[in-house]
Design a protein around this motif. Structure first.
Motif, short mmCIF file in Angstrom:
data_model
loop_
_atom_site.label_atom_id
_atom_site.label_comp_id
_atom_site.label_asym_id
_atom_site.label_seq_id
_atom_site.Cartn_x
_atom_site.Cartn_y
_atom_site.Cartn_z
N ASP A 155 -6.69 -58.19 -35.61
CA ASP A 155 -7.87 -58.81 -35.02
C ASP A 155 -7.91 -58.45 -33.52
O ASP A 155 -7.12 -57.62 -33.05
CB ASP A 155 -7.89 -60.32 -35.26
CG ASP A 155 -6.72 -61.05 -34.59
OD1 ASP A 155 -6.05 -60.45 -33.73
OD2 ASP A 155 -6.48 -62.22 -34.92
N LEU A 156 -8.81 -59.06 -32.78
CA LEU A 156 -8.96 -58.72 -31.36
C LEU A 156 -7.89 -59.32 -30.48
O LEU A 156 -7.87 -59.06 -29.26
CB LEU A 156 -10.35 -59.14 -30.87
CG LEU A 156 -11.54 -58.45 -31.54
CD1 LEU A 156 -12.84 -58.85 -30.87
CD2 LEU A 156 -11.39 -56.93 -31.54
N ASP A 157 -6.97 -60.10 -31.06
CA ASP A 157 -5.80 -60.58 -30.34
C ASP A 157 -4.56 -59.77 -30.71
O ASP A 157 -3.44 -60.17 -30.39
CB ASP A 157 -5.55 -62.06 -30.63
CG ASP A 157 -6.56 -62.97 -29.96
OD1 ASP A 157 -7.01 -62.62 -28.85
OD2 ASP A 157 -6.91 -64.01 -30.54
N ALA A 158 -4.77 -58.64 -31.39
CA ALA A 158 -3.69 -57.76 -31.85
C ALA A 158 -2.76 -58.43 -32.85
O ALA A 158 -1.61 -58.01 -33.00
CB ALA A 158 -2.90 -57.19 -30.66
N ARG A 159 -3.24 -59.47 -33.52
CA ARG A 159 -2.45 -60.06 -34.61
C ARG A 159 -2.58 -59.17 -35.83
O ARG A 159 -3.69 -58.88 -36.29
CB ARG A 159 -2.94 -61.47 -34.92
CG ARG A 159 -2.55 -62.51 -33.88
CD ARG A 159 -2.92 -63.90 -34.35
NE ARG A 159 -4.35 -64.08 -34.39
CZ ARG A 159 -5.04 -64.87 -33.56
NH1 ARG A 159 -4.41 -65.55 -32.61
NH2 ARG A 159 -6.35 -64.98 -33.66
N VAL A 160 -1.44 -58.73 -36.38
CA VAL A 160 -1.45 -57.81 -37.51
C VAL A 160 -1.79 -58.57 -38.79
O VAL A 160 -1.12 -59.53 -39.17
CB VAL A 160 -0.10 -57.10 -37.65
CG1 VAL A 160 -0.11 -56.18 -38.87
CG2 VAL A 160 0.22 -56.29 -36.39
N LEU A 161 -2.84 -58.11 -39.47
CA LEU A 161 -3.28 -58.73 -40.72
C LEU A 161 -2.81 -57.94 -41.93
O LEU A 161 -2.50 -58.51 -42.97
CB LEU A 161 -4.81 -58.84 -40.72
CG LEU A 161 -5.43 -59.49 -39.47
CD1 LEU A 161 -6.93 -59.44 -39.53
CD2 LEU A 161 -4.94 -60.93 -39.33
N ILE A 162 -2.77 -56.62 -41.80
CA ILE A 162 -2.33 -55.74 -42.89
C ILE A 162 -1.47 -54.63 -42.30
O ILE A 162 -1.82 -54.06 -41.27
CB ILE A 162 -3.53 -55.12 -43.64
CG1 ILE A 162 -4.42 -56.21 -44.25
CG2 ILE A 162 -3.05 -54.18 -44.74
CD1 ILE A 162 -5.71 -55.68 -44.86
N ARG A 163 -0.36 -54.33 -42.97
CA ARG A 163 0.51 -53.22 -42.57
C ARG A 163 0.60 -52.22 -43.71
O ARG A 163 0.59 -52.59 -44.88
CB ARG A 163 1.92 -53.71 -42.24
CG ARG A 163 2.03 -54.56 -40.99
CD ARG A 163 3.46 -55.06 -40.84
NE ARG A 163 3.65 -55.81 -39.60
CZ ARG A 163 3.37 -57.09 -39.45
NH1 ARG A 163 2.86 -57.77 -40.48
NH2 ARG A 163 3.57 -57.70 -38.30
N LYS A 164 0.77 -50.96 -43.34
CA LYS A 164 0.93 -49.91 -44.34
C LYS A 164 1.79 -48.81 -43.74
O LYS A 164 1.60 -48.45 -42.57
CB LYS A 164 -0.44 -49.36 -44.74
CG LYS A 164 -0.42 -48.29 -45.82
CD LYS A 164 -1.81 -47.70 -46.02
CE LYS A 164 -2.78 -48.69 -46.63
NZ LYS A 164 -2.58 -48.88 -48.08
N THR A 165 2.76 -48.29 -44.49
CA THR A 165 3.61 -47.19 -44.02
C THR A 165 3.57 -46.07 -45.06
O THR A 165 3.75 -46.32 -46.25
CB THR A 165 5.05 -47.65 -43.81
OG1 THR A 165 5.08 -48.71 -42.84
CG2 THR A 165 5.92 -46.51 -43.33
N ILE A 166 3.35 -44.86 -44.59
CA ILE A 166 3.27 -43.70 -45.48
C ILE A 166 4.23 -42.63 -44.98
O ILE A 166 4.17 -42.24 -43.80
CB ILE A 166 1.83 -43.14 -45.53
CG1 ILE A 166 0.88 -44.20 -46.08
CG2 ILE A 166 1.77 -41.87 -46.38
CD1 ILE A 166 -0.57 -43.78 -46.09
N PRO A 167 5.16 -42.16 -45.83
CA PRO A 167 6.08 -41.11 -45.39
C PRO A 167 5.36 -39.79 -45.15
O PRO A 167 4.33 -39.50 -45.78
CB PRO A 167 7.07 -41.00 -46.57
CG PRO A 167 6.33 -41.54 -47.74
CD PRO A 167 5.39 -42.57 -47.23
N VAL A 168 5.90 -39.00 -44.24
CA VAL A 168 5.34 -37.69 -43.94
C VAL A 168 6.19 -36.63 -44.62
O VAL A 168 7.42 -36.65 -44.51
CB VAL A 168 5.31 -37.43 -42.42
CG1 VAL A 168 4.79 -36.03 -42.12
CG2 VAL A 168 4.46 -38.47 -41.72
#
Length: 409
Positions: free
Chosen positions: A101-114
């Motif tokens: 959100d606009l307070d930089a609170r993380v709502l969703i995370r995702k990690t993808i390997p390269v």
């Protein structure tokens, strides 16, 4: 003449609007009257611009503030859950994504390997598919920007990754392609500079006008803030301290030079020093922990050995800290910052690494004040570059940046 006057009026309106937004954000809630007092704007100007922000949903009316007589004023605050930002941290072996959100609170995370040796098309495909997935989680039109922290050398003005050494790729037009795909602003910055910006807004750099944030992982880079603004240098090379010389007789660095700070104090430097000592017959827990498989050896394993009491592992961090401390002392003498923040994977060793850094600064800095320069760990930890990427968008929304205003009007 008339068009010039209209443009000047729009520019001033844009500056005033951003000024008001930043005050609302930084205070957490403020009345129209107090905004007028702080900004020296007239009450009608504040009222009109606040009405625009309210109608757009960027700002909402909150609780009543204290009264000095008469009706209690209504406080304005940022409607942080009304709009969203996508942050991207492009690392060496993985790309991390966040929706905030606009307070930089993380709502969703995702990690993808390269994958190994990716092509430009591979990287762009990963970015596009992940951003599509994130944007599908919010109402249409509510994703306001995409911020990217990219390792290597970046042209932030054009949004181009000039050189991503760990991918061996050059001139990746991230901004152009993603803006074409999603139709929203995209901002790209070197990961260490993004980290510094994130720390200055949401981490251990809050309130520090002049600060240096050092990212110590597979590489070493620094983000420099001067008067709350990122310093990039003429060609975007400012902060590449990993490629300053730490040992004239040191090992070969990935850049082709010998004895770079990165080659002796980052991930590969620790690993190389550990294997050299083991080859000399030094007794260490590391030998049993890797069971002959050198690929298992990394900073996290060396740290595990150190906290288990292994003297070699502790020595490795002390030596890396002394090299880093010399670089930090040089930075203090050149930039004289109010604070040094150290983050990245190797910094997870905590005081095993930071205490030698501080000791070298105490021994070698020129005067008593320089010797006392605060040297602290990142307040955002693993997510420093990710939150920093988000902050690239927030900083443009909420900070008065005169050189960009003609583009924003």
């Amino acid at each position: 003449m008339a068009s010039h006057l209209i443009g000047s009026f729009q520019l001033m309106k844009s500056l005033n609007r951003t000024l008001i937004l930043n005050i609302i954000r930084s205070t957490g809630g403020i009345s129209r009257a107090d905004i007028a007092k702080r900004t020296k704007l007239t009450p009608p100007t504040v009222t009109n611009l606040a009405a625009e922000l309210l109608s757009e949903g960027i700002v909402v009316e909150g609780q009543h503030g204290p009264s000095s007589g008469g009706r209690k004023p209504i406080l304005l605050k940022i409607n942080s859950r009304q709009f969203y930002v996508a942050g991207i941290d492009v690392g060496i072996s993985k790309i991390r994504f966040a929706l905030t959100d606009l307070d930089a609170r993380v709502l969703i995370r995702k990690t993808i390997p390269v994958q190994d040796s990716p092509k430009e098309a591979d990287i762009m495909d990963v970015l596009i598919q992940a951003i599509r997935s994130l944007s599908s989680e919010v109402p249409k039109g509510k994703l306001v920007g995409i911020g990217i922290g990219m390792h290597g050398i970046v042209n932030s003005a054009k949004g181009v990754a000039l050189y991503a050494p760990n991918f061996n790729l050059k001139n990746i037009p991230l901004k152009e392609k993603l803006e074409e795909e999603f139709g929203i602003p995209v901002r790209v910055e070197n990961d260490a500079r993004a980290m510094a910006l994130g720390e200055s807004w949401f981490g251990n750099g809050a309130g520090a006008a002049d600060m240096i944030c050092i990212n110590v992982g597979h590489g070493i880079g620094a983000g420099i803030l001067m008067d709350h603004k990122l310093f990039r240098g003429r060609h975007g090379l400012a902060g590449e301290i990993g490629h300053t010389v730490a040992d004239l007789n040191g090992p070969l660095c990935t850049c082709g030079n010998y004895g770079c700070l990165q080659a002796v104090a980052a991930h590969d430097g620790l690993k190389r020093a550990a294997m050299r000592e083991i080859s000399f017959g030094r007794k260490t827990l590391i030998t049993d922990m890797i069971s002959g498989d050198e690929s298992k050896l990394n900073g996290a394993l060396i740290y595990q050995a150190a906290i288990a009491g292994d003297e070699l592992a502790a020595d490795l961090f002390r030596q890396a800290g002394r090299y880093l401390g010399t670089a930090v002392t040089n930075l203090i003498h050149v930039m004289n910052p109010s604070k040094i923040i150290i983050g990245g994977g190797i910094s997870k060793a905590g005081d095993l690494l930071l205490d030698p850094v501080r000791e070298v600064v105490r021994q070698r800095a020129l005067d008593p004040e320089a010797k006392k320069t605060p040297i602290v760990a990142s307040g955002l930890g693993d997510e420093a570059a990710l939150i920093g990427a988000v902050t690239l968008i927030l900083a443009e929304m909420f900070s008065v940046q005169y050189k960009h205003q003609t583009e924003l009007v």
